[in-house]
Design a protein around this motif. Sequence first.
Motif, PDB file in Angstrom:
ATOM      1  N   SER A  52      44.717  40.892  36.934  1.00 44.56           N
ATOM      2  CA  SER A  52      43.570  40.164  37.490  1.00 44.56           C
ATOM      3  C   SER A  52      44.017  39.059  38.436  1.00 44.56           C
ATOM      4  O   SER A  52      43.259  38.633  39.312  1.00 44.56           O
ATOM      5  CB  SER A  52      42.715  39.587  36.361  1.00 44.56           C
ATOM      6  OG  SER A  52      43.397  38.537  35.698  1.00 44.56           O
ATOM      7  N   HIS A  55      44.230  41.109  41.942  1.00 43.74           N
ATOM      8  CA  HIS A  55      43.070  41.742  42.569  1.00 43.74           C
ATOM      9  C   HIS A  55      42.366  40.824  43.568  1.00 43.74           C
ATOM     10  O   HIS A  55      42.080  41.236  44.706  1.00 43.74           O
ATOM     11  CB  HIS A  55      42.045  42.177  41.502  1.00 43.74           C
ATOM     12  CG  HIS A  55      42.527  43.285  40.628  1.00 43.74           C
ATOM     13  ND1 HIS A  55      43.165  44.400  41.099  1.00 43.74           N
ATOM     14  CD2 HIS A  55      42.459  43.440  39.268  1.00 43.74           C
ATOM     15  CE1 HIS A  55      43.471  45.202  40.096  1.00 43.74           C
ATOM     16  NE2 HIS A  55      43.053  44.646  38.978  1.00 43.74           N
ATOM     17  N   SER A  59      42.270  41.167  47.696  1.00 46.28           N
ATOM     18  CA  SER A  59      41.023  41.403  48.421  1.00 46.28           C
ATOM     19  C   SER A  59      40.792  40.333  49.491  1.00 46.28           C
ATOM     20  O   SER A  59      40.141  40.604  50.504  1.00 46.28           O
ATOM     21  CB  SER A  59      39.839  41.439  47.444  1.00 46.28           C
ATOM     22  OG  SER A  59      39.502  40.142  46.980  1.00 46.28           O
ATOM     23  N   VAL A  67      40.535  47.386  48.092  1.00 49.06           N
ATOM     24  CA  VAL A  67      41.050  47.068  46.761  1.00 49.06           C
ATOM     25  C   VAL A  67      40.251  47.789  45.681  1.00 49.06           C
ATOM     26  O   VAL A  67      40.814  48.328  44.720  1.00 49.06           O
ATOM     27  CB  VAL A  67      41.036  45.542  46.536  1.00 49.06           C
ATOM     28  CG1 VAL A  67      41.450  45.204  45.109  1.00 49.06           C
ATOM     29  CG2 VAL A  67      41.961  44.852  47.528  1.00 49.06           C
ATOM     30  N   GLY A  71      41.843  50.597  43.190  1.00 49.41           N
ATOM     31  CA  GLY A  71      41.800  50.382  41.753  1.00 49.41           C
ATOM     32  C   GLY A  71      41.113  51.521  41.017  1.00 49.41           C
ATOM     33  O   GLY A  71      41.572  51.954  39.950  1.00 49.41           O
ATOM     34  N   SER A 101      44.195  48.452  36.381  1.00 47.39           N
ATOM     35  CA  SER A 101      43.291  48.837  37.466  1.00 47.39           C
ATOM     36  C   SER A 101      41.832  48.505  37.209  1.00 47.39           C
ATOM     37  O   SER A 101      41.024  48.466  38.151  1.00 47.39           O
ATOM     38  CB  SER A 101      43.416  50.344  37.728  1.00 47.39           C
ATOM     39  OG  SER A 101      43.154  51.086  36.542  1.00 47.39           O
ATOM     40  N   VAL A 104      39.226  45.550  39.079  1.00 46.79           N
ATOM     41  CA  VAL A 104      38.782  45.434  40.477  1.00 46.79           C
ATOM     42  C   VAL A 104      37.268  45.356  40.594  1.00 46.79           C
ATOM     43  O   VAL A 104      36.734  44.617  41.420  1.00 46.79           O
ATOM     44  CB  VAL A 104      39.320  46.610  41.323  1.00 46.79           C
ATOM     45  CG1 VAL A 104      40.817  46.526  41.499  1.00 46.79           C
ATOM     46  CG2 VAL A 104      38.927  47.950  40.718  1.00 46.79           C
ATOM     47  N   VAL A 108      36.542  41.620  41.959  1.00 47.69           N
ATOM     48  CA  VAL A 108      36.250  41.685  43.388  1.00 47.69           C
ATOM     49  C   VAL A 108      34.739  41.751  43.618  1.00 47.69           C
ATOM     50  O   VAL A 108      34.223  41.227  44.609  1.00 47.69           O
ATOM     51  CB  VAL A 108      36.974  42.887  44.024  1.00 47.69           C
ATOM     52  CG1 VAL A 108      36.715  42.934  45.534  1.00 47.69           C
ATOM     53  CG2 VAL A 108      38.475  42.796  43.754  1.00 47.69           C
ATOM     54  N   SER A 336      39.882  35.608  40.367  1.00 47.79           N
ATOM     55  CA  SER A 336      40.994  36.171  39.600  1.00 47.79           C
ATOM     56  C   SER A 336      41.454  35.225  38.504  1.00 47.79           C
ATOM     57  O   SER A 336      41.694  35.638  37.364  1.00 47.79           O
ATOM     58  CB  SER A 336      42.172  36.482  40.536  1.00 47.79           C
ATOM     59  OG  SER A 336      41.957  37.659  41.253  1.00 47.79           O
TER      60      SER A 336
END
Length: 404
Positions: A52, A55, A59, A67, A71, A101, A104, A108, A336
């Motif tokens: 985290s 990510h 981005s 991203v 992910g 993964s 995201v 984001v 994040s």
Amino acid sequence: MAFLLGGLAMFGPFSIDTIFPAFPQIGAQLGADTLAMQQTISVYLIAYALMSLVHGPLSDAIGRRRVILGGLAVFVLASVGCALSRDLGTLLLFRALQGLSAGVGLIVGRTVIRDLLHGDDAQRLMSQVSMIFGVAPAIAPIIGGWILGWQRWPMIFWFLVAFSMALWLATWFGLPETHPPAARLPVQPRRLLRDYVGIFLNPRFQRLAAAGAFNFGALFLYIASAPAFVLDILRLDQRSFGWFFVPMISGMMLGAFVSGRTAGRMSGRRQSAIGFACCAVAVLANVAYNLLVAQPSIPWAVLPMMLNAFGIGLVFPILTLAILDMYPRQRGAASSLQAFTSLVSNALIAGVLSPWLSHDRVHLALGAVVFAFLGWAFWRWEMHAHRVPDGSTLTPALEPTDRM
């Protein structure tokens, strides 16, 4: 946009909650006891927390859309690996890859909301996304139970493969890029580390992030303990997880709905105060119920969680937008670090506190009281530190020195 962002936020919780009903079956096939099966959650959350931190800044540098698509692709491959696992070590490896993964969509996605909208409009969209996102923990264990009714546990992971592939296609065709090249920041490790240190050492960020993490921790303690709570304490079967998750998530969705409806009509401070008050009443009522009743039963045993979730749904959009507004050029990094703070807390809850407390329902209830109190204490500290007027919202009430 609300449905797409809500769906992107859902696939992370889906990968936790769908396998809850399968714990006994997976443990029996792979030779893993209850404590070992609990590590399938903690390993996932630790990997989620570590990644985290990447990510959001990624981005900020290359755009939100790339991203998210990347992910999702990794998550598909990780879910295939989980479905094909034949021993606990392999399953834990691919669960960690899922965790790397899965963030995201949520992390984001928050920055996408703030890229597009401001003020009350951002709170309304955040609340709508929270409502959709809240469906995941409610229906995921139910879906897992249904799948186990006609197939064995690997089919749960094949379901996650199909779900994440559908999200990849929806993102490809439906999500525009909200972070144009002119606003992007290059990925420079020194600058990124300096930004993270600056954000983390900001006292206001610490108070807001701690308030959110501890407040949710009271509920997550029960989420992480769901197999023990549903199967051992409530003495229900593996298809009955809905009795726990549906009321809890209904409360969270209702709280998010009320938060969106009151945006612009009620101050953020007042709304947060109501939310924390609901959480306090819920955890105290839960302790009283477990002390007074010899054998907990449905629906009374889950009603306090429903009220607790309602309070969290009221508070969450306010705290999150306040953090994102502190760093307008580094929203990805701020999102994040907020997620990392919460995830580290959740990983410790799942890996340490839940196995320690879930064998005794009174201990579990008292643990929730401690988390709710800590969340309220950090929120009160923030209110006192900034002396936010009753008629203002939390989000715009920022000091110029808070911005980087």
